[in-house]
Design a protein around this motif. Structure first.
Motif, PDB file in Angstrom:
ATOM      1  N   ARG A  67       0.845  -1.215   0.000  1.00 22.94           N
ATOM      2  CA  ARG A  67       0.000   0.000   0.000  1.00 22.94           C
ATOM      3  C   ARG A  67       0.869   1.249   0.000  1.00 22.94           C
ATOM      4  O   ARG A  67       0.628   2.190  -0.740  1.00 22.94           O
ATOM      5  CB  ARG A  67      -0.874   0.056   1.262  1.00 22.94           C
ATOM      6  CG  ARG A  67      -2.066  -0.847   1.252  1.00 22.94           C
ATOM      7  CD  ARG A  67      -2.774  -0.648   2.584  1.00 22.94           C
ATOM      8  NE  ARG A  67      -3.986  -1.417   2.655  1.00 22.94           N
ATOM      9  CZ  ARG A  67      -5.134  -0.958   3.125  1.00 22.94           C
ATOM     10  NH1 ARG A  67      -5.232   0.271   3.577  1.00 22.94           N
ATOM     11  NH2 ARG A  67      -6.198  -1.707   3.173  1.00 22.94           N
ATOM     12  N   MET A 101      -4.885   7.130  -4.810  1.00 16.75           N
ATOM     13  CA  MET A 101      -5.110   5.690  -4.684  1.00 16.75           C
ATOM     14  C   MET A 101      -6.017   5.485  -3.471  1.00 16.75           C
ATOM     15  O   MET A 101      -5.749   5.992  -2.387  1.00 16.75           O
ATOM     16  CB  MET A 101      -3.753   5.005  -4.481  1.00 16.75           C
ATOM     17  CG  MET A 101      -3.787   3.500  -4.343  1.00 16.75           C
ATOM     18  SD  MET A 101      -4.155   2.591  -5.852  1.00 16.75           S
ATOM     19  CE  MET A 101      -2.692   2.778  -6.853  1.00 16.75           C
ATOM     20  N   CYS A 102      -7.137   4.787  -3.669  1.00 16.60           N
ATOM     21  CA  CYS A 102      -8.062   4.533  -2.556  1.00 16.60           C
ATOM     22  C   CYS A 102      -7.987   3.051  -2.195  1.00 16.60           C
ATOM     23  O   CYS A 102      -7.702   2.221  -3.063  1.00 16.60           O
ATOM     24  CB  CYS A 102      -9.491   4.880  -2.946  1.00 16.60           C
ATOM     25  SG  CYS A 102      -9.651   6.575  -3.486  1.00 16.60           S
ATOM     26  N   PHE A 103      -8.286   2.737  -0.956  1.00 18.51           N
ATOM     27  CA  PHE A 103      -8.181   1.349  -0.525  1.00 18.51           C
ATOM     28  C   PHE A 103      -9.525   0.846   0.004  1.00 18.51           C
ATOM     29  O   PHE A 103     -10.330   1.617   0.522  1.00 18.51           O
ATOM     30  CB  PHE A 103      -7.090   1.209   0.549  1.00 18.51           C
ATOM     31  CG  PHE A 103      -5.721   1.552  -0.015  1.00 18.51           C
ATOM     32  CD1 PHE A 103      -5.014   0.612  -0.757  1.00 18.51           C
ATOM     33  CD2 PHE A 103      -5.189   2.826   0.161  1.00 18.51           C
ATOM     34  CE1 PHE A 103      -3.777   0.932  -1.307  1.00 18.51           C
ATOM     35  CE2 PHE A 103      -3.940   3.152  -0.383  1.00 18.51           C
ATOM     36  CZ  PHE A 103      -3.243   2.197  -1.126  1.00 18.51           C
ATOM     37  N   ALA A 142      -7.735  -2.053  -3.786  1.00 15.99           N
ATOM     38  CA  ALA A 142      -7.340  -0.670  -4.124  1.00 15.99           C
ATOM     39  C   ALA A 142      -8.026  -0.248  -5.413  1.00 15.99           C
ATOM     40  O   ALA A 142      -8.420  -1.099  -6.225  1.00 15.99           O
ATOM     41  CB  ALA A 142      -5.826  -0.583  -4.276  1.00 15.99           C
ATOM     42  N   VAL A 149      -5.511  -4.111  -7.660  1.00 17.97           N
ATOM     43  CA  VAL A 149      -5.836  -2.706  -7.935  1.00 17.97           C
ATOM     44  C   VAL A 149      -6.818  -2.619  -9.108  1.00 17.97           C
ATOM     45  O   VAL A 149      -6.552  -3.137 -10.195  1.00 17.97           O
ATOM     46  CB  VAL A 149      -4.557  -1.911  -8.284  1.00 17.97           C
ATOM     47  CG1 VAL A 149      -4.886  -0.452  -8.554  1.00 17.97           C
ATOM     48  CG2 VAL A 149      -3.539  -2.023  -7.163  1.00 17.97           C
TER      49      VAL A 149
END
Ligand code: FAD
Length: 316
Positions: free
Chosen positions: A6, A20-22, A40, A83
């Motif tokens: 991450r 970048m979102c998780f 992600a 991702v």
């Protein structure tokens, strides 16, 4: 995804236009309005970013998947461990190959380049304004250019591949590859490159050969194709369009209806009473509800008609 992975992804993307979102719920990105989470998710705005990201994912041993408008996907409730990538910005624009919006006459048409993330609706509207014809039958398909190429989407006897000239892809290690139409194997709802489906590569842009036409006539043909959809397909409900591919010489919807499955439910998922090949989310369906219903439909049709239905929807 491990913490260090991450952190490396955040470091790579920290100055990019989208963060970048998780742990992102994919129901919001699917027209079925159902599905699990992606470890992600990121919107990518340019080719260089896309190449850098795929290069890094390759080194990190992380998997990726690209989505377009999410009109043909279902992420299982288990979720996606890698991702999810969506194309935006310059990867969602349309231009003539000269890049200036001017048409370039070539042989008997004009070559138009569209970013993989461009919606088919915007692409068709751009072509209509430019007086360019050839893909009007795609009107009403709620996908993106990249998703439509990947699925060789089509309707009413036409397929997007009919007008395809070439594609520009980024492969799993971040390299850019230009593929002429002749090197793609396009068949019913399938596009293959070197014998493999296009899942390992991202269509960054696609080039189409369009015909000159009269704006009003193009507009009216699009409206005609849209009208043909009305009434035959459920409107205003969450679905992914036709759930199953049509078996050779038959229609999946006819078989499902003849099996008495219209209106059949599993949790919040239902076989549409309007069109039996649409599975709709009536409100709170999970991906598991949809997949269980899918299996029930497959089993019943197999038992009654000895036909094996293959999903058209991409289950991720
Ligand atoms: C109401 C409704 C009506 C529909 N009618 C039709 C129809 O008439 N004909 C038809 O063919 N389909 C139809 N569909 C299905 C769907 O719209 C098409 O398959 C569309 O082309 C999918 O595009 P998308 O951008 O939504 O792809 P997504 O659903 O986001 O993705 C589908 C697949 O394409 C891959 N993909 C997406 N973008 C890219 C890219 N840039 N590069 C490589 N791979 C990519 C994804 O990984 C996934 O495997 C319909 C769907 C709905 C909801």
């Amino acid at each position: 995804m491990k913490r260090q992975q991450r952190e490396e992804l955040v470091a790579l993307t920290k100055n990019w236009p989208s963060a970048m979102c998780f742990d992102v719920p994919m129901a919001s990105y699917s027209t079925l309005r159902a599905g699990g989470r992606a470890a992600a998710f990121i919107d990518i705005h340019g080719l260089a970013e896309l190449q850098a990201l795929l290069g890094q994912l390759h080194e990190q041993g992380l998997v990726f998947r690209v989505i377009g408008r999410g009109s043909n996907i279902l992420v299982t409730d288990k979720g996606f461990p890698g991702v999810m990538i969506r194309l935006k910005g310059e990867l969602a624009r349309v231009a003539s190959v000269a890049g200036s919006g001017r048409r370039v006459p070539e042989e008997d048409g004009a070559l138009i380049n569209a970013g993989g993330g461009c919606s088919l609706a915007s692409f068709l509207s751009w072509c209509t304004k430019q007086g360019l014809s050839g893909l009007e039958f795609m009107a009403g398909i709620p996908g993106s250019v990249g998703g439509a190429v990947r699925m060789n989407a089509g309707a009413l006897g036409g397929e997007i591949g009919d007008r395809l000239h070439s594609v520009e892809c980024v492969d799993g290690s971040g390299s850019l590859i230009r593929v002429p139409r002749a090197e793609l194997r396009l068949s019913y709802r399938k596009a293959e490159l070197a014998g493999k489906e296009l899942d390992g590569v991202i269509v960054a842009s696609a080039c189409f050969r369009m015909q000159p036409g009269v704006q009003e006539e193009i507009r009216s043909r699009c409206a005609g194709f849209l009208a043909q959809r009305k009434g035959k397909q459920p409107a205003g409900v969450a679905s992914a369009g036709s759930f199953f591919k049509n078996p050779v010489g038959d229609a999946a919807g006819r078989l499902i209806e003849a099996a008495g499955l219209k209106g059949h439910r599993c949790g919040g998922a239902m076989v549409s009473p309007v069109h039996a090949n649409f599975i709709v989310n009536t409100g709170k369906s999970s991906a598991t509800d949809i997949l269980t219903l899918m299996e029930q439909v497959q089993e019943t049709v197999l038992q009654k008609f000895a036909v094996s239905l293959e999903p058209e929807v991409e289950i991720i």
